[in-house]
Design a protein around this motif. Structure first.
Motif, short mmCIF file in Angstrom:
data_model
loop_
_atom_site.label_atom_id
_atom_site.label_comp_id
_atom_site.label_asym_id
_atom_site.label_seq_id
_atom_site.Cartn_x
_atom_site.Cartn_y
_atom_site.Cartn_z
N GLU A 358 0.84 -1.20 0.00
CA GLU A 358 0.00 0.00 0.00
C GLU A 358 0.87 1.25 0.00
O GLU A 358 1.78 1.39 0.81
CB GLU A 358 -0.92 0.00 1.22
CG GLU A 358 -1.93 1.14 1.22
CD GLU A 358 -2.87 1.09 2.41
OE1 GLU A 358 -3.77 1.95 2.47
OE2 GLU A 358 -2.72 0.20 3.27
N PHE A 359 0.59 2.16 -0.95
CA PHE A 359 1.22 3.47 -1.01
C PHE A 359 0.26 4.48 -0.41
O PHE A 359 -0.91 4.55 -0.82
CB PHE A 359 1.53 3.85 -2.46
CG PHE A 359 2.81 3.28 -2.99
CD1 PHE A 359 3.86 4.11 -3.37
CD2 PHE A 359 2.97 1.91 -3.14
CE1 PHE A 359 5.04 3.58 -3.87
CE2 PHE A 359 4.14 1.37 -3.64
CZ PHE A 359 5.18 2.20 -4.01
N GLN A 360 0.75 5.28 0.53
CA GLN A 360 -0.10 6.30 1.18
C GLN A 360 0.53 7.68 0.99
O GLN A 360 1.50 8.02 1.66
CB GLN A 360 -0.26 5.98 2.67
CG GLN A 360 -1.01 4.69 2.96
CD GLN A 360 -1.16 4.44 4.46
OE1 GLN A 360 -0.50 5.08 5.29
NE2 GLN A 360 -2.02 3.50 4.82
N ASN A 361 -0.01 8.45 0.04
CA ASN A 361 0.44 9.83 -0.22
C ASN A 361 1.97 9.95 -0.33
O ASN A 361 2.59 10.80 0.30
CB ASN A 361 -0.06 10.77 0.89
CG ASN A 361 -1.58 10.80 0.96
OD1 ASN A 361 -2.25 10.89 -0.07
ND2 ASN A 361 -2.11 10.71 2.17
N VAL A 362 2.54 9.11 -1.15
CA VAL A 362 4.01 9.03 -1.27
C VAL A 362 4.52 10.12 -2.21
O VAL A 362 4.04 10.28 -3.33
CB VAL A 362 4.45 7.65 -1.78
CG1 VAL A 362 5.93 7.67 -2.17
CG2 VAL A 362 4.18 6.58 -0.72
#
Length: 600
Positions: A358-362
């Protein structure tokens, strides 16, 4: 300013910054001598004994002349002569043993230092590699360490011998004739001033010499690696000029510094010869006046030679130390560089999840870049699904997936694997979950089986064959004379680009990881092989998370989820059909690659 000028200017700035603590650099490296403390003590002891023997011999010679020869005492001559032979033999034995031990210590020091640099560089992130450059790291690990190793050998032999011979020689000369020793008052300051003048001019040039050697290695490496491109564009003459320029630049600097250093020895010998003339002149006068004996003058003359030659040894050390000092600065720059990416307290992933990404606001920017390479990226990839990433050149596709195995750390946001931020996992445990296939296929010297087994050290022959079959590599491997035992040349030059890619894919497959990352790993394959490989992959990796960067629409059309990137931002996420309806950027990519019939 051209590329070479910019490179040299940057390196000079680095050296000037490091030169502030330049005196400490050699001392810092001496910590690698700790395993050799006992041999070093033996070397110093043996050199001390050798120096004492050398200082004692002229006095014995004076006794032979002044007592034995003058008085015609043959027994005394034989007695003292035999003792002289014994002292000389002892000195020679000490010298030979010290030389052997000092060479062994220096070689061991160089071996340990190379191993330390290599292991330290292995922990670097790509950011540190980018900062130093491959050519410079190779030079620092080989040539620079050799320079320090050579000066260490000389120092172990001379750092006790030269001062002891100088001080001891002066004391013994004064004991023979104090007035005649006044000659040294004139000669020694001249020699000291000469050494200082030469060394003060030589040190900066030695530093520049190493920089220019870096530059030559850089040009040479680019030529060797890029020989196909150079020949295909017929740029051989251009590259020859680049190499000649770097080579002449290095040669000119080397000639300049060697001219300065070469001036040292003749002038020192000139001072030495004039001192010899003065000793013989004034010594003969003192003998004629009855103030001195012939044997004493002979001993005095030998002590004078020992003093002068000890200063020559010091000058040799001073010639070698500046270059070694420049090398030590560069070695310490590598050792002092702390990797940006380090393991913190490792956190275990949550149970029940296997490869959930999961990518979170990268957001991530390369060092010195004006704008982020990727911005505000958020999406998730689940086990059993294929997540494809597509976009134009420079859209940030490869950058995005290189953040998953922590080749770089994000500037903001977070990347989670099984609910844990990758920065909280150890790099070893993180990368054990990932099978990475890079954009540029890299193979190592060795057999095909060894290259595939690189992904899993304990892989059986059956596992290797299965991975090769899925990667569509079995056909070309079986056509080779030795099959899986066929040798891969350096850089994989004896296999094609498509074959390299398939072996790289097999290397990742044999690992059977939770997460597969394919960075445009199908670009060198023909459409038929591409389709067969993807069909085989789908059956093989049903329980794993797959992230796939691709340029071809045909490669990503069947993916469960397609992420469209443009200038580092997500322009759309969905299936092929959904994106055709909702994403203009994706439609442009599709229309540029497929015909109207294929799109329909």
């Amino acid at each position: 300013m051209d590329e070479a000028g910019v490179y040299l200017l940057e390196e000079r700035c680095k050296l000037k910054a490091a030169q502030v603590n330049g005196d400490e650099t050699m001392i810092k490296l001496l910590k690698f001598l700790k395993p050799f403390r006992i041999p070093v003590v033996f070397v110093l002891t043996l050199i001390f004994l050798q120096s004492l023997a050398d200082l004692y011999l002229p006095t014995l010679l004076a006794d032979i002349v002044d007592i034995g020869i003058v008085q015609g005492d043959t027994a005394y001559i034989l007695k003292i002569g035999g003792f002289m032979l014994l002292v000389a033999a002892g000195g020679v034995t000490c010298s030979i043993t010290a030389s052997f031990l000092s060479s062994k210590v220096a070689a061991g020091f160089g071996r340990n230092l190379r191993a330390r640099i290599f292991s330290h560089v292995e922990n670097f992130s790509l950011q540190e590699f980018d900062q130093f450059g491959t050519a410079s790291l190779i030079t620092r690990t080989t040539n620079d360490i050799t320079q320090v190793q050579q000066v260490l050998t000389v120092m172990l032999r001379m750092m006790i011998s030269a001062p002891l011979m100088c001080v001891g020689g002066i004391i013994m000369a004064v004991s023979k004739d104090a007035k005649l020793s006044l000659i040294f008052v004139g000669a020694l300051p001249i020699l000291a001033g000469l050494i200082y003048a030469v060394i003060s001019r030589g040190i900066p040039l030695f530093k520049i010499l190493q920089i220019k050697l870096d530059r030559l290695n850089l040009v040479l490496r680019e030529n060797l690696v890029g020989i196909r491109v150079i020949r295909s564009f017929h740029r051989i003459d251009h590259e020859q000029k680049r190499f000649n320029q770097a080579n002449l630049d290095l040669t000119d600097t080397a000639i300049k510094v060697n001219k300065i250093m070469a001036a040292l020895m003749p002038v020192m010998m000139l001072v030495l010869n004039f001192s010899t003339i003065a000793i013989l002149w004034f010594g003969s006068i003192r003998i004629d006046n009855g103030d001195m004996q012939v044997g004493a003058l002979m001993a005095f003359f030998q002590y004078a030679m020992q003093i002068m030659f000890s200063l020559i040894m010091v000058s040799i050390m001073f010639v070698m130390i500046p270059r070694a000092s420049a090398s030590a600065i560069r070695i310490n720059e590598v050792l002092d560089m702390e990797p940006v990416i380090r393991d913190e307290a490792a956190v275990q992933p949550a149970q029940g999840k296997q490869g959930y990404v999961e990518f979170q606001n990268v957001t991530f920017s390369y060092p010195g870049a004006e704008k982020p390479a990727v911005s505000n990226i958020s999406f998730s990839a689940k086990p059993g699904e294929i997540t494809a990433i597509i976009g134009g050149t420079g859209s940030g596709k490869s950058t995005l997936i290189s953040l998953i195995p922590r080749f770089y750390d994000v500037d903001s946001g977070s990347i989670l694997i099984d609910g844990v931020d990758v920065r909280q996992m150890s790099q070893e445990s993180l990368r054990a979950k990932i099978g990475f296939v890079p954009q540029k296929a890299v193979l190592f010297t060795g057999t095909i089986a060894e290259n595939i087994r690189y992904g899993k050290e304990t892989a059986s022959d059956e596992e290797i064959q299965q991975a090769a079959t899925v990667a569509q590599a079995t056909e070309f491997i079986s056509s080779m004379k030795e099959g899986f035992q066929s040798l891969i040349a350096q850089g994989g030059t004896n296999v094609s680009g498509g074959q390299k890619q398939r072996l790289s894919i097999a290397r990742a497959l044999v690992r059977r990881p939770e997460i597969y990352v394919f960075d445009d790993s199908f670009s060198a394959l023909d459409f038929k092989t591409d389709a067969k490989l993807r069909a085989a992959l789908k059956q093989e990796i049903t329980a794993s998370t797959v992230l796939m960067v691709a340029q071809r629409v045909s490669t990503v059309m069947d993916a469960d989820r397609i992420i469209v990137l443009d200038e580092g931002k997500i322009m759309g996420i969905g299936s092929h059909r959904e994106l055709m309806d909702t994403c203009g950027v994706y439609r442009e990519i599709v229309s540029s690659q497929l015909s109207e019939e294929e799109i329909a």
